[in-house]
Design a protein around this motif. Structure first.
Motif, PDB file in Angstrom:
ATOM      1  N   ALA A 427       0.685  -1.263  -0.155  1.00 41.59           N
ATOM      2  CA  ALA A 427       0.131  -0.151  -0.066  1.00 41.59           C
ATOM      3  C   ALA A 427       0.715   1.326   0.012  1.00 41.59           C
ATOM      4  O   ALA A 427       1.892   1.127   0.666  1.00 41.59           O
ATOM      5  N   TYR A 428       0.669   2.135  -0.732  1.00 42.85           N
ATOM      6  CA  TYR A 428       1.013   3.379  -0.858  1.00 42.85           C
ATOM      7  C   TYR A 428       0.296   4.771  -0.655  1.00 42.85           C
ATOM      8  O   TYR A 428      -0.834   4.676  -0.979  1.00 42.85           O
ATOM      9  N   ARG A 429       0.802   5.670  -0.071  1.00 41.48           N
ATOM     10  CA  ARG A 429       0.263   6.893   0.173  1.00 41.48           C
ATOM     11  C   ARG A 429       0.607   7.908  -0.933  1.00 41.48           C
ATOM     12  O   ARG A 429       2.134   8.092  -0.851  1.00 41.48           O
ATOM     13  N   LEU A 430      -0.052   8.546  -1.804  1.00 44.05           N
ATOM     14  CA  LEU A 430       0.435   9.233  -2.894  1.00 44.05           C
ATOM     15  C   LEU A 430       0.176  10.975  -2.403  1.00 44.05           C
ATOM     16  O   LEU A 430      -1.018  10.977  -2.086  1.00 44.05           O
ATOM     17  N   PHE A 431       1.180  11.743  -2.326  1.00 48.20           N
ATOM     18  CA  PHE A 431       0.989  13.007  -2.099  1.00 48.20           C
ATOM     19  C   PHE A 431       0.918  14.029  -3.066  1.00 48.20           C
ATOM     20  O   PHE A 431       1.737  13.919  -4.123  1.00 48.20           O
ATOM     21  N   GLY A 432       0.142  15.122  -3.019  1.00 49.06           N
ATOM     22  CA  GLY A 432       0.081  16.134  -4.123  1.00 49.06           C
ATOM     23  C   GLY A 432       1.199  17.178  -3.638  1.00 49.06           C
ATOM     24  O   GLY A 432       2.136  17.103  -2.767  1.00 49.06           O
ATOM     25  N   ALA A 433       1.281  18.158  -4.451  1.00 49.32           N
ATOM     26  CA  ALA A 433       2.500  19.192  -4.645  1.00 49.32           C
ATOM     27  C   ALA A 433       2.439  19.881  -3.239  1.00 49.32           C
ATOM     28  O   ALA A 433       3.417  20.462  -2.801  1.00 49.32           O
ATOM     29  N   PRO A 472       2.300  11.820  -8.366  1.00 48.22           N
ATOM     30  CA  PRO A 472       2.380  11.828  -6.841  1.00 48.22           C
ATOM     31  C   PRO A 472       3.677  12.819  -6.882  1.00 48.22           C
ATOM     32  O   PRO A 472       4.597  12.697  -7.654  1.00 48.22           O
ATOM     33  N   SER A 473       3.647  13.765  -5.867  1.00 43.11           N
ATOM     34  CA  SER A 473       4.984  14.267  -5.734  1.00 43.11           C
ATOM     35  C   SER A 473       5.714  13.807  -4.336  1.00 43.11           C
ATOM     36  O   SER A 473       6.991  14.112  -4.412  1.00 43.11           O
ATOM     37  N   LYS A 474       5.142  12.971  -3.771  1.00 41.08           N
ATOM     38  CA  LYS A 474       5.887  12.150  -2.660  1.00 41.08           C
ATOM     39  C   LYS A 474       5.013  10.785  -2.573  1.00 41.08           C
ATOM     40  O   LYS A 474       3.631  10.973  -2.689  1.00 41.08           O
ATOM     41  N   VAL A 475       5.778   9.730  -2.324  1.00 41.87           N
ATOM     42  CA  VAL A 475       5.108   8.404  -2.460  1.00 41.87           C
ATOM     43  C   VAL A 475       5.544   7.771  -0.955  1.00 41.87           C
ATOM     44  O   VAL A 475       6.980   7.660  -0.701  1.00 41.87           O
ATOM     45  N   GLU A 476       4.648   7.471  -0.062  1.00 33.97           N
ATOM     46  CA  GLU A 476       5.008   6.751   1.121  1.00 33.97           C
ATOM     47  C   GLU A 476       4.465   5.632   0.952  1.00 33.97           C
ATOM     48  O   GLU A 476       3.471   4.971   0.910  1.00 33.97           O
TER      49      GLU A 476
END
Lengths: 548, 548
Positions: A427-433, A472-476
């Protein structure tokens, strides 16, 4: 009457009650059926997840991980457990099964989890348990018990914190209304994690190092009935060490104040004054008094202010008042106005800022309505509604088999919401800019992780036409392995850090997802690969109906 | 992080977690203020009572007494408790106070109570605590914690029992949704007391000697996907000891049944059949199978009946099925009709009577609605709504000072419902000629007890005009002393007797008081003497207002 002695009961609680018999019987009957069917070497993957956020909200705080790890660490059937099972299960059970149970530990289990204190969403597993089918199955109920209430309580507390605002103190006062002793301890622990500032529960304070708070009850006030009930009236001055007569000074102040405050000393209760003077003598630096035993306006406030001003003459600064009944908006504003008037009249600016605690049957709606009406409360003491999670007293986490011996498993249901997402997943959390979380994405574990700046197709798990590209701007990566090879591989964070994690994690959510009324659902998606995998498996497993 | 070691935590739980630090801090700050005010020798009377029955009902079951007595017995501050309090309370606290705490026990406390398992009503104290003010005050929170949830849970369970009817089995399945481990244990214990027949919670079974029940979960079924997953297909015949091929027989029966039951073997899941055969091999005498993993009608029922009939050929009698989703009324009737058809076709009368267990999100309303629709369920497994007491998750017992040093105390409130009934009181239950309870009567302890056949004036405690003469046919004195001189003076009854007491006590209530919709309130009255006593004291204590 009972076939265990008190010593056994003591033993039962020694590992924090959390021992392998704290489970549903069917886990053990299933374990036997697996064992008897030659499934001892089968390897399974279970997902622990919930399907709906609690409290009509759109987020959940995940908690309980540390206790799950302790449970894995201590997992062991005692001699007395085995004896009990022998008596309880049918006599046809083969004895070798009990020998098998006796040696069972969690050494072959791998537990992956989201970080404790993170916001979490429906269908994204909080825990993934991999390992021998039988032992993984035996963990189900206990893990659910440990995660469900901890997460529910933390989420509830986080919601109170959000709606109260940053600048109001929140205290948990719920021990007497919780599900017994341990229910109360869990409530204290997880409301602290969710953002409360302290608890009234002394044992929770001792066990978890949580700030404990409290003053006195109405019974303290009613135990005094006249001024003669004060046995000792003197207090040593904080600086000069001189003996001050607190009673005389208080009576004097009560008379002076009555002219200013439109209240008459004759109407104020002398018993209450006696109680407040006695309490102030015991806690001169921590004088916070309950003012609603008789009448806030005509007795409590006048008596409190008189004692606070008398204390001030002895070199001490009072803390404030608690109001436990009546119209909290009106009474708190009345108290604040009174404090301000006194501050101004006697040039004591600190008096205007005395703490006002409110504590009568507070819930989310009360707080929102008080905010609307306008109030002057600095601190809420919250009991029943917090610890019982009144708006929804249980979180519905489930624990579902998603893979066995490398083969995916799906649980179908006439209710689409209950269909499970099969297979070993990441599972990944995708973040915006702007730093906000955009979407949680479930993928098959064999797929490559989404990459920053790369377009990824996110699909609704069950509705074919709902799809979106996300860059995504960041992937957790949401999972870490916490338990493997019989030991904790990632140490769970201390309480205070989990508490900070809750607030940090909440800050990554857009405001509209967190609001009280009609919050926007946060999106949980699956990759295109996983989508096709689910639906192929679904068709393979669903019988073709016949209309007749 | 925490200032107690794990050993301390273990210690903390050793006496069943119930130790004197399991309290609100304000009890200890009040104790200090009392001590500091020279009130060490003050003697107080506290009443523990509730103001409203839970669940919009008109009765409450009193429970938790045994645990209260254990708490009194073990009441003692440990060295480590004292150390913690020293660190936590202001540094101005005199050291002698801690010495005082160190030696504190309940030897001078007298605890009177209603019999555990009795029906109880608003305002009639469940417990009366008499003794030194300080120690009596220190008991408050813990006694409330022990009585509130126990009574709430027992009442909830008793209501389920009442609405389900005598002939339906009730099982508590709520561990995973309770307030953590001990919340789950208390729920199991007190639902048994309230009238449930057993629990799924194995540890509760071991600790309290409650019957434990359970079969298997969906994951057991989904862990098998084809008939090849059955590693061993034989079962020894119960009488002849011959080896029977359970798989062959089941397949054979499935084909034969498909002609009769309007279901096709091709539509039935082979994985499910494999699972049921494996489960039947493990529990040939206790075969109760979950039938809704895929489709009750087209797969589960057919597979179950096939295995049950195969088992029968091996000399065993199946127990029944569990349905955990869908339309329980429809599916249970469908299953019953299927069982009857088979019973008739193959002349196996026992087949018609197979047990049908239902277990999906059941609450009071579901049971009443199923009764209305018509169903064929023999047993309900109830989890979430039972253990969380969904309709009202807390009972509001309070603990109020009613007398100090022989002087009555009253707690006034703008809300009449919150005014306390002062003084040391006795309580009687007056019965009519038909054996039903008529009214509970509170009197001052100095008054003579009401007598059988003698007219007694019963008054509403707050409404002057509400009065009635009652001629009791039986008078029950509600209180017994359970704790005095540092020991238990009346042994609490074993669980099974408390459980019987609940049903016996409920039988003394008229049906209209127990019904679900708009039940008639049971009357609680005060004697004429007590009425005047309350109102004199009220006038003495209430300030005279001024309209402006």
């Amino acid at each position: 009457m009972s076939n265990v002695s008190l010593d056994d009961k003591t033993m039962a609680r020694q590992n924090g009650i959390v021992q392998p018999l704290l489970t549903d019987l069917y886990q053990i009957t299933m374990a036997y059926a697996y064992w008897k069917s030659g499934k001892v070497n089968d390897v399974a993957v279970f997902d622990l997840f919930f399907r709906t956020n609690p409290f009509q909200g759109e987020f959940t705080i995940f908690a309980g991980l540390e206790e799950c790890l302790k449970f894995l660490q201590n997992f062991h059937y005692s001699e007395s457990d085995i004896d009990y099972l022998r008596q309880t299960l049918p006599s046809t059970i083969e004895s070798a099964f009990f020998d098998y149970l006796k040696d069972l530990t969690c050494k072959d289990i791998i537990l992956s989890a989201i970080e404790e204190g993170s916001v979490a969403f429906p269908r994204v597993p909080l825990l993934r348990v991999e390992g021998p089918l039988i032992i993984a199955q035996l963990l189900e109920t206990t893990l659910l018990t440990l995660v469900n209430f901890a997460s529910l309580m933390s989420t509830n507390a986080a919601r109170y914190r959000m709606f109260a605002g940053k600048h109001i103190s929140l205290l948990e006062f719920g021990l007497r209304r919780a599900q017994g002793p341990d229910g109360g301890l869990s409530a204290s622990k997880y409301s602290y994690i969710g953002g409360f500032d302290g608890t009234s529960n002394v044992l929770a304070g001792k066990m978890f190092n949580i700030p404990v708070k409290g003053t006195h009850a109405h019974s303290f006030v009613t135990s005094f009935s006249t001024l003669d009930d004060i046995k000792c009236v003197t207090l040593q001055h904080a600086e000069t060490q001189e003996q001050c007569n607190l009673l005389e000074k208080s009576l004097d102040w009560r008379n002076r104040l009555s002219l200013i405050l439109d209240a008459s000393p004759e109407e104020a209760s002398d018993g209450e004054l006696a109680a407040l003077i006695s309490y102030a003598r015991a806690f001169p630096s921590g004088f916070l008094a309950l003012v609603d035993t008789y009448d806030v306006k005509r007795s409590g406030l006048l008596n409190f202010c008189a004692v606070a001003l008398a204390l001030h003459e002895c070199g001490y600064t009072a803390v404030g008042i608690r109001i436990d009944s009546g119209d909290l908006a009106y009474l708190s504003v009345l108290a604040r106005d009174t404090f301000k008037k006194i501050a101004e009249t006697f040039a004591l600016p600190w008096f205007a800022k005395l703490t006002i605690v409110a504590s009568n049957d507070i819930n989310e709606d009360t707080i929102l309505s008080l905010h609307e009406q306008g109030h002057a409360i600095d601190c809420f003491g919250i009991g029943t509604h917090l610890v019982t999670c009144q708006r929804q007293p249980a979180l519905g986490c489930v624990y579902k088999l998603v893979e066995i011996n490398g083969q995916p498993r799906i649980k179908l249901s006439q209710d689409v919401g209950k269909v499970t997402i099969p297979g070993h997943k990441k599972a990944y959390r995708l973040f915006g800019a702007d730093g906000h979380a955009l979407i949680d994405l479930l993928q098959r574990s064999s797929e490559a992780a989404p990459e920053v700046g790369q377009k990824v197709l996110c699909r609704h798990p069950f509705q074919e036409s709902k799809r979106a590209y996300v860059i995504p701007s960041k992937v957790e990566h949401l999972y870490k392995i916490y338990w493997k090879d019989g030991q904790i591989t990632t140490a769970p964070k201390p309480l205070s850090e989990v508490r900070e994690r809750v607030q940090a994690s909440l800050r990554t959510l857009r405001q509209d997802i967190k609001r009280n009324l009609n919050p926007t659902p946060y999106k949980v998606a699956v990759s295109d690969d996983l989508y096709n995998f689910i639906h192929d498996l679904w068709l393979q497993n669903a019988p073709i109906g016949e209309l007749s």
